[in-house]
Design a protein around this motif. Structure first.
Motif, PDB file in Angstrom:
ATOM      1  N   TYR A 436       0.855  -1.196   0.000  1.00 45.60           N
ATOM      2  CA  TYR A 436       0.000   0.000   0.000  1.00 45.60           C
ATOM      3  C   TYR A 436       0.884   1.237   0.000  1.00 45.60           C
ATOM      4  O   TYR A 436       1.840   1.347   0.784  1.00 45.60           O
ATOM      5  CB  TYR A 436      -0.919   0.027   1.218  1.00 45.60           C
ATOM      6  CG  TYR A 436      -1.747   1.288   1.313  1.00 45.60           C
ATOM      7  CD1 TYR A 436      -2.743   1.562   0.368  1.00 45.60           C
ATOM      8  CD2 TYR A 436      -1.526   2.212   2.327  1.00 45.60           C
ATOM      9  CE1 TYR A 436      -3.501   2.720   0.441  1.00 45.60           C
ATOM     10  CE2 TYR A 436      -2.287   3.370   2.419  1.00 45.60           C
ATOM     11  CZ  TYR A 436      -3.272   3.626   1.470  1.00 45.60           C
ATOM     12  OH  TYR A 436      -4.007   4.783   1.547  1.00 45.60           O
ATOM     13  N   THR A 437       0.589   2.170  -0.897  1.00 43.60           N
ATOM     14  CA  THR A 437       1.330   3.429  -1.012  1.00 43.60           C
ATOM     15  C   THR A 437       0.377   4.584  -0.766  1.00 43.60           C
ATOM     16  O   THR A 437      -0.686   4.663  -1.394  1.00 43.60           O
ATOM     17  CB  THR A 437       1.952   3.563  -2.414  1.00 43.60           C
ATOM     18  OG1 THR A 437       2.794   2.442  -2.656  1.00 43.60           O
ATOM     19  CG2 THR A 437       2.776   4.842  -2.513  1.00 43.60           C
ATOM     20  N   HIS A 438       0.776   5.512   0.135  1.00 47.82           N
ATOM     21  CA  HIS A 438      -0.100   6.624   0.515  1.00 47.82           C
ATOM     22  C   HIS A 438       0.686   7.945   0.534  1.00 47.82           C
ATOM     23  O   HIS A 438       1.433   8.219   1.466  1.00 47.82           O
ATOM     24  CB  HIS A 438      -0.703   6.380   1.902  1.00 47.82           C
ATOM     25  CG  HIS A 438      -1.730   7.403   2.296  1.00 47.82           C
ATOM     26  ND1 HIS A 438      -3.069   7.265   1.986  1.00 47.82           N
ATOM     27  CD2 HIS A 438      -1.614   8.583   2.953  1.00 47.82           C
ATOM     28  CE1 HIS A 438      -3.731   8.307   2.440  1.00 47.82           C
ATOM     29  NE2 HIS A 438      -2.878   9.134   3.032  1.00 47.82           N
ATOM     30  N   PRO A 439       0.567   8.765  -0.497  1.00 47.61           N
ATOM     31  CA  PRO A 439       1.198  10.095  -0.480  1.00 47.61           C
ATOM     32  C   PRO A 439       0.366  11.066   0.366  1.00 47.61           C
ATOM     33  O   PRO A 439      -0.869  10.962   0.417  1.00 47.61           O
ATOM     34  CB  PRO A 439       1.180  10.507  -1.963  1.00 47.61           C
ATOM     35  CG  PRO A 439       0.737   9.294  -2.717  1.00 47.61           C
ATOM     36  CD  PRO A 439      -0.049   8.463  -1.781  1.00 47.61           C
ATOM     37  N   PHE A 440       1.033  12.040   0.997  1.00 43.10           N
ATOM     38  CA  PHE A 440       0.302  13.060   1.748  1.00 43.10           C
ATOM     39  C   PHE A 440       1.149  14.324   1.847  1.00 43.10           C
ATOM     40  O   PHE A 440       2.385  14.284   1.760  1.00 43.10           O
ATOM     41  CB  PHE A 440      -0.101  12.552   3.141  1.00 43.10           C
ATOM     42  CG  PHE A 440       1.041  12.172   4.041  1.00 43.10           C
ATOM     43  CD1 PHE A 440       1.525  13.059   4.996  1.00 43.10           C
ATOM     44  CD2 PHE A 440       1.643  10.924   3.938  1.00 43.10           C
ATOM     45  CE1 PHE A 440       2.565  12.706   5.821  1.00 43.10           C
ATOM     46  CE2 PHE A 440       2.686  10.563   4.762  1.00 43.10           C
ATOM     47  CZ  PHE A 440       3.151  11.465   5.713  1.00 43.10           C
ATOM     48  N   LEU A 441       0.480  15.442   2.022  1.00 44.69           N
ATOM     49  CA  LEU A 441       1.103  16.765   2.145  1.00 44.69           C
ATOM     50  C   LEU A 441       2.068  17.063   0.997  1.00 44.69           C
ATOM     51  O   LEU A 441       3.052  17.782   1.173  1.00 44.69           O
ATOM     52  CB  LEU A 441       1.832  16.891   3.493  1.00 44.69           C
ATOM     53  CG  LEU A 441       0.960  16.754   4.747  1.00 44.69           C
ATOM     54  CD1 LEU A 441       1.822  16.871   6.000  1.00 44.69           C
ATOM     55  CD2 LEU A 441      -0.141  17.799   4.752  1.00 44.69           C
ATOM     56  N   LYS A 442       1.809  16.507  -0.161  1.00 45.86           N
ATOM     57  CA  LYS A 442       2.522  16.769  -1.414  1.00 45.86           C
ATOM     58  C   LYS A 442       3.963  16.263  -1.448  1.00 45.86           C
ATOM     59  O   LYS A 442       4.463  15.880  -2.491  1.00 45.86           O
ATOM     60  CB  LYS A 442       2.488  18.261  -1.765  1.00 45.86           C
ATOM     61  CG  LYS A 442       1.098  18.782  -2.067  1.00 45.86           C
ATOM     62  CD  LYS A 442       1.153  20.242  -2.497  1.00 45.86           C
ATOM     63  CE  LYS A 442      -0.234  20.761  -2.819  1.00 45.86           C
ATOM     64  NZ  LYS A 442      -0.203  22.169  -3.258  1.00 45.86           N
ATOM     65  N   VAL A 443       4.664  16.268  -0.308  1.00 42.20           N
ATOM     66  CA  VAL A 443       6.093  15.921  -0.326  1.00 42.20           C
ATOM     67  C   VAL A 443       6.417  14.669   0.484  1.00 42.20           C
ATOM     68  O   VAL A 443       7.575  14.243   0.531  1.00 42.20           O
ATOM     69  CB  VAL A 443       6.948  17.094   0.196  1.00 42.20           C
ATOM     70  CG1 VAL A 443       6.894  18.270  -0.765  1.00 42.20           C
ATOM     71  CG2 VAL A 443       6.504  17.501   1.595  1.00 42.20           C
ATOM     72  N   PHE A 444       5.397  14.064   1.113  1.00 44.51           N
ATOM     73  CA  PHE A 444       5.637  12.876   1.924  1.00 44.51           C
ATOM     74  C   PHE A 444       4.950  11.665   1.289  1.00 44.51           C
ATOM     75  O   PHE A 444       3.886  11.786   0.681  1.00 44.51           O
ATOM     76  CB  PHE A 444       5.104  13.063   3.350  1.00 44.51           C
ATOM     77  CG  PHE A 444       5.874  14.057   4.161  1.00 44.51           C
ATOM     78  CD1 PHE A 444       7.028  13.683   4.843  1.00 44.51           C
ATOM     79  CD2 PHE A 444       5.448  15.368   4.242  1.00 44.51           C
ATOM     80  CE1 PHE A 444       7.734  14.603   5.593  1.00 44.51           C
ATOM     81  CE2 PHE A 444       6.147  16.297   4.987  1.00 44.51           C
ATOM     82  CZ  PHE A 444       7.305  15.912   5.658  1.00 44.51           C
ATOM     83  N   THR A 445       5.578  10.496   1.465  1.00 42.86           N
ATOM     84  CA  THR A 445       4.991   9.243   0.982  1.00 42.86           C
ATOM     85  C   THR A 445       5.228   8.149   2.013  1.00 42.86           C
ATOM     86  O   THR A 445       6.360   7.932   2.453  1.00 42.86           O
ATOM     87  CB  THR A 445       5.606   8.810  -0.362  1.00 42.86           C
ATOM     88  OG1 THR A 445       5.401   9.826  -1.342  1.00 42.86           O
ATOM     89  CG2 THR A 445       4.962   7.518  -0.860  1.00 42.86           C
ATOM     90  N   LEU A 446       4.154   7.462   2.379  1.00 37.88           N
ATOM     91  CA  LEU A 446       4.225   6.332   3.298  1.00 37.88           C
ATOM     92  C   LEU A 446       3.975   5.051   2.512  1.00 37.88           C
ATOM     93  O   LEU A 446       3.017   4.953   1.739  1.00 37.88           O
ATOM     94  CB  LEU A 446       3.180   6.478   4.409  1.00 37.88           C
ATOM     95  CG  LEU A 446       3.026   5.283   5.373  1.00 37.88           C
ATOM     96  CD1 LEU A 446       4.287   5.124   6.225  1.00 37.88           C
ATOM     97  CD2 LEU A 446       1.793   5.445   6.246  1.00 37.88           C
TER      98      LEU A 446
END
Length: 783
Positions: A436-446
């Motif tokens: 599972y890939t989850h980008p957030f706040l434009k510059v972060f990726t979990l």
């Protein structure tokens, strides 16, 4: 970077801009129609509709088609004609005699592909570019590589650090031990050999990722690197495919066919291959006992003949725009026979031959292979990079082998002898993976996920009716998390992977069991800094593991040469490596240069140890000490002209080995280096020429000295019938100079082993039909 559609839109709007005000005032003529492509009658979006003055040939106005391929345009003119065009298709013209009335409906307009135009077109706004991420480099595929005949292998050849030779063998930073993934996972296409990749066309590829030091997302077992091919969402529609036929010396004959059918919901792909190959070999061995100056030597020839066939079938079901289900499988069946003859001589302390005999081998084997895969991928509307991926992969391999060895006395009193051996081998692999890939706040990726891999092997082995059954079971459960920050200039990525390993081995007849259970944490750190568009910096650290495979654990011995025996060790422990790497990337106008400084510190190093007794050498793997390796690797590409390119790779490292075995110290230091250079020429009449040279220096191992190696390959390719048919001829080991040579010098014994396969010449022809492309590289068999 502009896409082709965006570029067409801007160019058309720019051309039409001066006339918009006129059209807004006067609307006496309306022209409409619908544009389709010829192969499958699918609408063409962004086709250009040009209205030109019949006398001056200058444009009056124009428009483009919408997503349905339709258009409508109004104008005030009387002496004009209409041209309908789209990049890669022949232009259709409507003269003034067909343009009568105030409402002119041109109906359905069919455009046919212009193969010659596709060969020549280059759009500078969409030139392929390399993008540097924290733990990988991404090669964005532009339309400059989408020429007729281009395959995935040809695209890979343009990726920095990657080279594909004329035979289709892929190497990464000079190493051929590279793992190929498609859309982030193993695939029947990526594992079916070079012909399968050759059937993927350039315009089906979105990106290619190059990963030399994998992050925690990937399993921790060591590899030379990873190349991940990201496919576009829309494949070519209709029925497409290619066929190939190859013949060679030594015997290298094969036939292959690839078919692909793309509809609105389904993409069905299949491949069939069959053929026969011969692998000759010349070998020589010497076993010398230095305590009594006696020796046993052999000189012989061996030939392995192989008949094979395989079949691949798969389908992608596009449930909707966000959900795709894939089911695929492959089956292969191989029949092998091996014949060898070797003359053995035994000499006394005066170097007088006391005994001589002929040893002949006849080995027959049948090898069925089965592979199947189920995958589900879910994308999300919130972000194009957000995705959930589940895959289940299974495979099995069996080998039913029998061998007969005949010893016939030439000199001496030894009686003639017959030895019989058999092997019933079965392997099963299962891998279940969730990512599972989850980008957030434009510059972060979990990123988070897990993988469960099951490996089961049974080997029933006997020599002259005496044997045992070796069972090997390995389960590896992995769970990982990574968190990345990536800005325009600088970024960092942290990862942690937990892997739990369970290994059980059993010798059934003798009831000898061995079990291991261990859990390990594998941290990874990656960072990158972009100095400019043409210079970047990357650094990374990862902890890796090398688990002993069946070949190292299997206690059964190989008796092909009774005086040089290889066996396994069920008590082996895994190797652990701390890997550091710093890379600088430089891009120039016509060249690129990458330099990497690396260090690898490995504990519990697995080395094969020789023991010598009564003229017989036995090689067995053992865990011996540590190895600290530091090195420099450089690779670059230079393209001074459109018709010539030069690829080079250089790798040097220094190693410091420390270890003890049976109270003896085996500390030593040494270095080794290798280099390769490949020249590629685009000649007149659509000929391609490739010449490559490789050199591997001599180096020292725990007990052995490996000799240096120099060899060259050459290949010529010719495209005919507008790139739909390709002829190629390749010569591997042009000068027959590739000899594998090993010497072992110890206080009480001396060993020498060499083998050579010689020159291989292969001729191939390939034809692509529908929208399929001919197979560019057809020298290797499909596996």
């Amino acid at each position: 970077m502009l896409t082709r559609k965006q570029l067409c839109t801007y160019l058309t709007l720019f051309m039409c801009l001066p006339f918009f005000s006129i059209n807004a005032q006067q609307k006496s003529v309306e022209i409409s129609g619908k544009v389709l492509e010829s192969t499958n009658n699918l609408p063409i979006e962004y086709a250009t509709i040009s209205i030109l003055d019949h006398s001056t040939k200058k444009p009056i106005t124009g428009t483009i088609t919408n997503a349905n391929g339709t258009f409508s345009i109004q104008l005030e003119a009387s002496n004009f004609y209409v041209e309908v065009s789209f990049m890669g298709y022949t232009t259709k013209r409507f003269n003034k005699e067909k343009l009568v009335g105030k409402k002119i409906n041109l109906g359905t307009i069919i455009l046919v592909e212009d193969q010659h135009a596709l060969d020549e077109v280059v759009v500078n706004a969409e030139k392929s570019q390399t993008e540097f991420k924290l733990d990988k480099r991404i090669f964005n595929v532009g339309t400059d590589l989408s020429n007729t005949g281009a395959s995935a292998l040809e695209v890979l050849n343009n990726v920095p650090s990657v080279n594909v030779n004329i035979e289709g063998e892929i190497s990464l930073r000079g190493s051929s031990g590279v793992q190929i993934l498609i859309n982030g996972k193993p695939s029947v296409l990526s594992n079916a050999g070079s012909n399968a990749l050759g059937t993927i066309t350039a315009d089906m590829i979105e990106q290619i990722e190059v990963i030399t030091n994998p992050s925690a997302k990937y399993e921790a077992s060591g590899t030379a690197g990873i190349i991940n091919i990201i496919m576009k969402k829309s494949e070519r529609r209709g029925l497409n495919g290619s066929v190939s036929l190859n013949a060679g010396v030594p015997n290298s004959n094969s036939f292959g066919m690839s078919l692909n059918k793309r509809t609105e919901k389904f993409n069905i792909f299949s491949q069939i291959g069959l053929g026969r190959r011969t692998y000759p070999e010349e070998n020589k061995t010497i076993n010398s006992d230095l305590t009594d100056n006696t020796s046993i030597s052999s000189v012989g020839e061996r030939e392995m003949n192989e008949k094979f066939n395989n079949f691949i079938l798969g389908t992608d079901y596009h449930i909707n725009a966000l959900n795709v289900l894939t089911l695929s499988g492959s089956y292969a069946f191989e029949v092998e026979d091996q014949n060898s003859q070797a003359v053995y001589q035994q000499t006394d302390l005066n170097q007088t031959v006391t005994d001589s005999w002929l040893r002949e081998e006849l080995t027959e084997a049948k090898n069925p292979k089965l592979r199947y895969e189920l995958q589900y991928k879910k994308n999300f509307k919130r972000h194009k990079e957000q995705a959930l991926l589940f895959s289940a992969l299974g495979s099995s391999f069996k080998k039913d082998e029998t061998s007969t060895f005949n010893n016939t006395t030439i000199l001496g009193d030894n009686p003639d002898e017959v030895q019989l051996s058999r092997t019933d081998y079965a392997l099963e692999d299962y891998t279940f993976k969730l990512d599972y890939t989850h980008p957030f706040l434009k510059v972060f990726t979990l990123e988070t996920g897990s993988q469960y891999a099951i490996n089961k092997v049974t080997n029933d082995y006997a020599v002259d009716g005496i044997g045992d059954i070796f069972n090997f079971n390995q389960d590896v459960l992995g769970i990982y998390n990574t968190l990345a920050y990536e800005g325009d200039i600088w970024g960092v990525k942290l990862g942690l992977r937990l892997e739990n390993t369970e290994i059980n081995t059993l010798l059934q007849t003798s009831n000898v069991q061995n079990s291991k259970s261990y859990a390990n944490l594998f941290p990874t750190v990656h960072t990158s800094y972009k100095f400019s568009e043409n210079m970047s910096f990357q650094a990374g650290y990862s902890k890796r593991i090398n688990r002993p495979g069946l070949r190292d654990l299997n206690p059964f011995s190989n008796i092909r040469n009774n005086f040089s025996i290889s066996t396994g060790n069920p008590d082996l422990q895994p190797e652990y490596t701390d890997s550091f790497e710093i890379t600088t990337i430089h891009k120039f106008e016509k060249a690129s240069l990458n330099m990497s400084f690396y260090n690898r510190y490995t504990t519990d190093v697995i080395e094969r140890v020789n023991t010598f007794e009564d003229g017989v050498n036995t090689s067995k793997p053992e865990n011996i000490g540590t190895n600290n390796t530091s090195g420099l690797e450089m690779n670059g590409k230079y393209n001074p002209t459109d018709w010539f390119s030069l690829n080079g790779d250089f790798n040097w490292n220094h190693f410091n080995r420390k270890g003890d075995y049976e109270t003896n110290s085996f500390d030593f230091k040494g270095s080794r280096w290798s280099t390769s250079l490949t020249s590629k020429f685009k000649l007149p009449a659509r000929f391609d020429l490739e010449v490559s040279g490789n050199y591997n220096s001599s180096f020292k191992t725990f007990q052995n000295q490996i000799s240096d190696n120099l060899f060259a390959d050459v290949g010529v390719r010719k495209k005919i019938f507008k790139g739909k048919t390709i002829l190629n001829i390749s010569v591997r080991d042009l000068f027959a100079s590739r000899v594998d040579e090993t010497t072992t010098t110890q206080p009480t014994y001396y060993l020498y082993n060499s083998r050579q396969r010689g020159r291989f010449i292969t001729f191939g022809i390939s034809y692509g039909f529908g929208k399929g492309e001919a197979m560019e590289f057809s020298g290797q068999r499909i596996r």
